[in-house]
Design a protein around this motif. Structure first.
Motif, short mmCIF file in Angstrom:
data_model
loop_
_atom_site.label_atom_id
_atom_site.label_comp_id
_atom_site.label_asym_id
_atom_site.label_seq_id
_atom_site.Cartn_x
_atom_site.Cartn_y
_atom_site.Cartn_z
N GLN A 77 49.26 50.18 13.12
CA GLN A 77 48.21 49.68 13.99
C GLN A 77 47.98 48.23 13.62
O GLN A 77 48.11 47.84 12.48
N ALA A 110 41.42 46.59 18.68
CA ALA A 110 42.44 47.47 18.12
C ALA A 110 43.55 47.68 19.13
O ALA A 110 43.32 47.76 20.32
N VAL A 111 44.77 47.75 18.61
CA VAL A 111 45.94 48.06 19.44
C VAL A 111 46.24 49.53 19.22
O VAL A 111 46.34 49.99 18.09
N THR A 112 46.37 50.29 20.29
CA THR A 112 46.60 51.73 20.19
C THR A 112 48.00 52.01 19.67
O THR A 112 48.99 51.49 20.19
N THR A 134 51.36 54.11 19.19
CA THR A 134 52.10 55.00 20.07
C THR A 134 53.17 55.74 19.28
O THR A 134 53.51 55.37 18.17
N PRO A 188 50.36 57.52 23.54
CA PRO A 188 49.45 57.25 22.44
C PRO A 188 49.44 58.40 21.43
O PRO A 188 49.60 59.57 21.80
N THR A 202 48.15 62.42 21.78
CA THR A 202 48.36 62.98 23.11
C THR A 202 48.72 64.45 23.01
O THR A 202 49.41 64.87 22.09
#
Length: 106
Positions: free
Chosen positions: A31, A39-41, A43, A91, A94
């Motif tokens: 992250q 914040a950057v999600t 994946t 993400p 999920t």
């Protein structure tokens, strides 16, 4: 600033090759902070679990940082469908739904 974020994310990325297409996805634990501290999600990639025993498929989905939902039995069952499709970048966290059937390996 934008290039340093790209370098941090791509520097920790994993290359996934499917059908001649290369997709870069940050690993589950990666992250980074975006502009102004946003914040950057993180994946991850949906694993291919079709035809796998249901118990092992659920474990592999969890290991990828995703939440498995099993429609059908798990003991003695095999995966006959999954959603989202294998290889999709999603993400972390999920839900991946797998449908199972009891019987010999398809």
């Amino acid at each position: 600033m934008r290039n340093s974020l790209r370098q941090r994310v791509l520097g920790a990325a994993a290359a996934i090759v499917m059908g001649g297409v290369v997709t870069l996805a940050a690993p589950v634990s990666a992250q980074a902070a975006g502009p102004a501290g946003a914040a950057v999600t993180a994946t991850t990639v949906v694993p291919y679990v079709l035809n796998d025993p249901a118990v092992l498929a659920a474990r592999e989905i969890r290991d990828a940082g995703l939440q498995p939902v099993v429609n059908g039995r798990t003991t003695g069952a095999y995966v006959i469908s999954q959603s989202p499709v294998p290889g999709r970048v999603v993400p972390v966290g999920t839900t991946v739904t797998i449908r199972t059937v009891v019987g010999p390996t398809p």
